[in-house]
Design an enzyme around this catalytic site. Structure first.
Site, PDB file in Angstrom:
ATOM      1  N   MET A 247      -2.026  -4.575  -0.690  1.00 17.44           N
ATOM      2  CA  MET A 247      -0.741  -4.583  -0.009  1.00 17.44           C
ATOM      3  C   MET A 247      -0.390  -5.996   0.433  1.00 17.44           C
ATOM      4  O   MET A 247      -1.259  -6.749   0.865  1.00 17.44           O
ATOM      5  CB  MET A 247      -0.772  -3.653   1.213  1.00 17.44           C
ATOM      6  N   ALA A 249       0.419  -8.506  -1.358  1.00 20.82           N
ATOM      7  CA  ALA A 249      -0.105  -9.565  -2.227  1.00 20.82           C
ATOM      8  C   ALA A 249       1.003 -10.305  -2.963  1.00 20.82           C
ATOM      9  O   ALA A 249       0.760 -11.389  -3.501  1.00 20.82           O
ATOM     10  CB  ALA A 249      -1.093  -8.982  -3.230  1.00 20.82           C
ATOM     11  N   THR A 252       5.916  -6.782  -5.000  1.00 25.93           N
ATOM     12  CA  THR A 252       7.333  -6.456  -4.883  1.00 25.93           C
ATOM     13  C   THR A 252       8.197  -7.707  -4.915  1.00 25.93           C
ATOM     14  O   THR A 252       9.302  -7.696  -5.473  1.00 25.93           O
ATOM     15  CB  THR A 252       7.573  -5.667  -3.586  1.00 25.93           C
ATOM     16  N   GLU A 272       8.358   0.885  -6.267  1.00 21.13           N
ATOM     17  CA  GLU A 272       7.455   1.924  -5.767  1.00 21.13           C
ATOM     18  C   GLU A 272       8.243   3.189  -5.431  1.00 21.13           C
ATOM     19  O   GLU A 272       9.346   3.109  -4.896  1.00 21.13           O
ATOM     20  CB  GLU A 272       6.724   1.446  -4.509  1.00 21.13           C
ATOM     21  N   ARG A 400       0.549 -12.041   5.800  1.00 19.62           N
ATOM     22  CA  ARG A 400       1.742 -11.422   5.205  1.00 19.62           C
ATOM     23  C   ARG A 400       1.884  -9.968   5.640  1.00 19.62           C
ATOM     24  O   ARG A 400       2.991  -9.479   5.894  1.00 19.62           O
ATOM     25  CB  ARG A 400       1.658 -11.499   3.681  1.00 19.62           C
TER      26      ARG A 400
END
EC number: 2.7.1.21
Length: 561
Positions: A247, A249, A252, A272, A400
């Site tokens: 997640m 990384a 998106t 997603e 992040r």
């Protein structure tokens, strides 16, 4: 080693499956005893289901009944001049608390009689008519106000003896609870859900005079049905890539960059399926947060809930992959990717839902060996699918993650990120091992029929390289789990199928740590790795059908914002 009892594999462990020294490449899955027998806990209260409440028998004493006062009951009817859209429905009678204190009544169900049939009475929701008053015009009550819609029930008799005996309800009140009447309430316990007060004290209901309203469904976002005939197929050569990784990384971000930079004739992106995960039936993200906060490792109920969550994560990802496979032109050959070929980019592959995250949960003691193996057997891949594995360093990833501040990710810490990165690396190393050794040789090593030294000598592979890949792969975990059941043919079939499906994929690994705040540079790194890899092929696919799927996915995703 664990004992020979089969129950050890049906119960999740009560502690971490193993605690590696660090989630670095040199220490993944090394010197780990996966089958250490956990201590048996005597705490089984969380797994015991509460006994169902027995049906009330209604044997309590009933008070003396006073003479009934004739009254008319309000029932909906169909107006011939104003037909209702709900003509085909026969609405069940509603229970209602009267507005008068101390009085309680139920609307009687309609009785089909000759007088009612002759007058054309029927159930609807367009207007109201009074049943039981044959001398009145039914249409005269169509515009009654809410206060006039229900009759007044006369108060109790003023006899002092009656005050000592409160009026009995249709559902007898005894010992602080309502006992359902066999005739009126036997099949309608759900009707009380609209009441704002407790069933233990029905006389304090605050919504007594409110008319029941029908719930209207929420407006669904517009969509293009992906199952309808979209016309003549438009076949093009396209490279299908699935972005994977931990997640936050950068998956998106890179997918949105491709969507904004490239036209629909060059690339199609599929985000997603967040709406399915959060709004269809249940919110699986909230379930995961609740499990991580409240559930304990080693509980059967915990592993059952996690299996349900992982299946919901995997469902849309599997269907997307199958849809893309159906879009491939029959009898078409795959060709090496070229600069003029199209792109189909998808956020997430079923690899994460059925392999990587179950591996993390099993190592944490939340998922049993049996459930992990069953999820592994559901994994499938198709020729031409490419996994772009993206990663950043743990500290940057954690920063992040906290910066975007999703509620469902508040329970994630640095150790959990390390475990996810390690599990992705373990799945990648398993795929890499299958690039050096055949499926049959890998099966023999996992089943204990051959050693790694013998396999290296037979295949002509450097033992140092093979040993390093093997020790960092999930094959070590898998071989330990199935060691006591390797002679079972179903276990062998599941392992063989998993190796076959995994070897079908193609991987590219992209380290995004060097491209902080440089999304074009990250895209260029991804593009060059795909172009330089001669094993990555394109498929002849129906771009019109894929565009319909991509547009629907983006419209659904935009409705959540």
């Amino acid at each position: 080693m664990a004992s020979n009892s089969h129950n050890n594999y049906n119960t999740p462990r009560r502690q971490n499956y193993d605690v590696p020294k660090a989630w670095e490449e040199d220490s993944l899955y090394e010197n780990i005893d996966f089958l250490t027998q956990p201590a048996v806990s005597s705490d089984t209260s969380e797994d015991e289901e509460p006994l169902p409440l027995g049906r009330e028998t209604g044997r309590g004493s009933r008070g003396s009944t006073r003479p009934k006062t004739p009254r008319g009951l309000v029932r909906p009817r169909q107006d011939a001049d104003n037909p209702s859209s709900d003509e085909g429905f026969d609405w069940e009678p509603l229970e209602s608390f009267t507005s008068q204190p101390g009085a309680f009544s139920f609307l009687e169900p309609p009785r089909l009689s000759s007088s009612n049939t002759a007058s054309g009475l029927r159930s609807s929701c367009s207007d109201f008519t009074i049943l039981g008053s044959s001398g009145e015009n039914p249409t005269s009550h169509a515009n009654l106000s809410e206060e006039e819609m229900y009759e007044e029930i006369p108060p109790l008799a003023s006899n002092p003896s009656d005050e000592r005996h409160p009026r009995q309800l249709s559902g007898a009140v005894a010992q602080g609870a309502i006992r359902k009447s066999p005739r009126k309430l036997k099949f309608k316990p759900a009707k009380f859900k609209g009441l704002s007060s407790s069933l233990l004290n029905p006389f304090t209901a605050s919504d007594s005079g409110r008319r029941a309203r029908r719930q209207t469904p929420t407006c669904q976002p517009g969509f293009t049905p992906i199952f309808q005939d979209l016309g003549e197929p438009h076949y093009v050569k396209a490279c299908t890539v699935f972005f994977e990784g931990c997640m936050a990384a950068g998956k998106t971000t890179l997918l949105n960059f491709a969507r904004q930079t490239l036209s629909d004739d060059e690339a199609l992106t599929i985000p997603e399926p967040m709406r399915f995960w959060t709004e269809v039936y249940t919110n699986v993200l909230s379930q995961i947060v609740k499990i991580n906060k409240e559930c304990k490792p080693g509980k059967t109920s915990t592993t059952a809930e996690l299996v349900s969550c992982q299946l919901k994560f995997a469902t849309p990802l599997k269907t997307q992959s199958l849809f893309l496979q159906r879009s491939v032109k029959k009898d078409s050959e795959m060709q090496p990717v070229g600069p003029l070929d199209k792109w189909v980019i998808v956020d997430r592959h079923q690899l994460s839902a059925l392999v990587v995250f179950p591996l993390v949960l099993m190592r944490r003691g939340m998922l049993s060996f049996s459930d992990f193996f069953n999820l592994l057997g559901m994994f499938e891949a198709h020729p031409g699918e490419v996994i772009a594995l993206m990663s950043v360093n743990v500290e940057e990833n954690f920063t992040r993650l906290k910066k975007r501040g999703r509620v469902c990710e508040r329970h994630i810490d640095r150790d959990y990120i390390k475990e996810i990165k390690g599990s992705f690396n373990a799945a990648y190393c398993a795929w890499l091992f299958l690039q050096y050794f055949s499926i049959q040789t890998t099966m023999q090593i996992c089943m204990g029929l051959s050693s790694l030294d013998e396999a290296c000598a037979t295949e002509g592979v450097c033992h140092t390289t093979a040993s390093r890949i093997w020790n960092n792969s999930m094959l070590v975990t898998l071989s330990d789990i199935i060691s006591q059941f390797s002679n079972d043919y179903t276990v062998q079939n599941v392992c063989y199928n998993f190796f076959s499906q995994l070897s079908t994929l193609k991987f590219v690994v992209i380290d995004l740590s060097a491209f902080r705040h440089d999304v074009p540079g990250a895209w260029g790194e991804f593009y060059m790795q795909v172009m330089k890899n001669g094993d990555i092929k394109t498929r002849v696919m129906d771009f019109t059908a894929i565009k319909a799927l991509a547009d629907t996915a983006h419209n659904t995703h935009a409705s959540l914002d």
